[in-house]
Design an enzyme around this catalytic site. Structure first.
Site, PDB file in Angstrom:
ATOM      1  CG  ASP A 115      -2.159   0.964   1.324  1.00 50.96           C
ATOM      2  OD1 ASP A 115      -2.856   0.528   0.419  1.00 50.96           O
ATOM      3  OD2 ASP A 115      -2.288   1.560   2.252  1.00 50.96           O
ATOM      4  CG  HIS A 278      -5.743  -3.265   0.443  1.00 44.51           C
ATOM      5  ND1 HIS A 278      -4.978  -3.066  -0.361  1.00 44.51           N
ATOM      6  CD2 HIS A 278      -5.278  -2.662   0.923  1.00 44.51           C
ATOM      7  CE1 HIS A 278      -4.528  -2.308  -0.102  1.00 44.51           C
ATOM      8  NE2 HIS A 278      -4.348  -2.198   1.045  1.00 44.51           N
TER       9      HIS A 278
END
Length: 300
Positions: A115, A278
């Site tokens: 991320d 994610h």
């Protein structure tokens, strides 16, 4: 640069040591342990280095892990920002990491990242390419190209990209009104991934208004000065091998051709989707360990 060892008050990373490293721009909290070639691990938003807790024990058998909190996050310093958001540019955050690894005695290192940390990792591999041996990214494509190719579907899934970049103090004030609700409600389906001790650490850090502001500045920098830095690079690409992994249930792989975008920015790209969302390092840690071990362990 200074290096100060701190007492360890938890058991999330058994056998690891804890340090504060004062770089030229910020004081960085870092946890390190293991044996073997150095592997720097950079976390994402709105988390801290605690996100690596599930993969650290296995990777530490083969690598010396360096797990910092990025500038503005966790227990690292939250320096004042500026009108151009430069203190939270990925260039500034990457410089911190270059100095942290130097302070710990690692001239060259592998780099695993998730991320926001992967965006820092991308810049680190560009600005300090002679030091990054290999780069692995989890669930991102390059920032500039993602903004360029944004679709309605991506904007709906990643609405926070466009919320957090609004001028201060609007997003800060709204998040500060109930930071725990913001943190948990926007990822309610992922709450099962976070053990109570880890979630408590994430929320302890995120309740700090300074972290809320700093993380907004991280996103504001991504939409402005980071793109300017990318444009100034011209055709420069990441030279080291790059492994791009993403979750097959996440928005990044559904909305973008991840490998095609990375090939615009790096010379040697491989990768694939993994069966997850994610938060891959917390959802499918064994698979991430296997991918990292194969990629970083090759030719070592």
């Amino acid at each position: 640069m200074s290096l100060v060892e701190l007492p360890v008050a938890d058991d999330l990373f058994p056998g690891f040591r804890l340090f504060d490293v004062t770089t030229s721009g910020a004081r960085i909290r870092v946890r390190t342990g293991g044996e073997g070639p150095p592997l720097l691990l950079l976390h994402g938003y709105p988390q801290t280095h605690i996100m690596w807790r599930r993969i650290a024990p296995q990777l530490a058998q083969r690598f010396t892990l360096v797990c910092p909190d990025l500038r503005g996050y966790g227990d690292s310093e939250k320096p004042p920002s500026a009108a151009d958001h430069a203190p939270y540019s990925k260039r500034a955050m990457a410089q911190d990491m270059a100095e942290v690894t130097t302070a710990l005695g690692h001239d060259r290192f592998f780099l695993g990242s998730h991320d926001r940390g992967a965006r820092v990792g991308h810049r680190l591999a560009l600005d300090h390419g002679e030091r990054v041996l290999k780069l692995a990214t989890l669930d991102i494509a390059p920032t500039r190209e993602m903004y360029r190719d944004t679709t309605d579907a991506f904007a709906r899934a990643y609405w926070h990209w466009f919320f957090l970049i609004q001028p201060a103090p609007m997003p800060e004030r709204m998040i500060e009104a109930d930071p725990e609700f913001y943190w948990t409600s926007r990822r309610a389906s992922d709450m099962k991934l976070f053990e109570p001790a880890a979630l408590a650490e994430y929320l302890r850090c995120f309740r700090d208004p300074a972290m809320i502001h700093a993380s907004c500045e991280d996103y504001r920098a991504a939409a402005t000065i980071d793109i300017a830095h990318d444009d100034a690079d011209g055709g420069k690409k990441v030279a080291c091998p790059l492994l791009a992994l993403w979750g097959d249930r996440g928005a990044v792989g559904k909305c973008f051709d991840v490998l095609a975008l990375w090939r615009e920015r790096a010379e040697n790209v491989q990768g694939r989707a993994l069966p997850g969302g994610h938060y891959l390092a917390e959802e499918i840690p064994d698979l991430v360990v296997a991918e990292f071990s194969a990629f970083f362990g090759e030719n070592t």
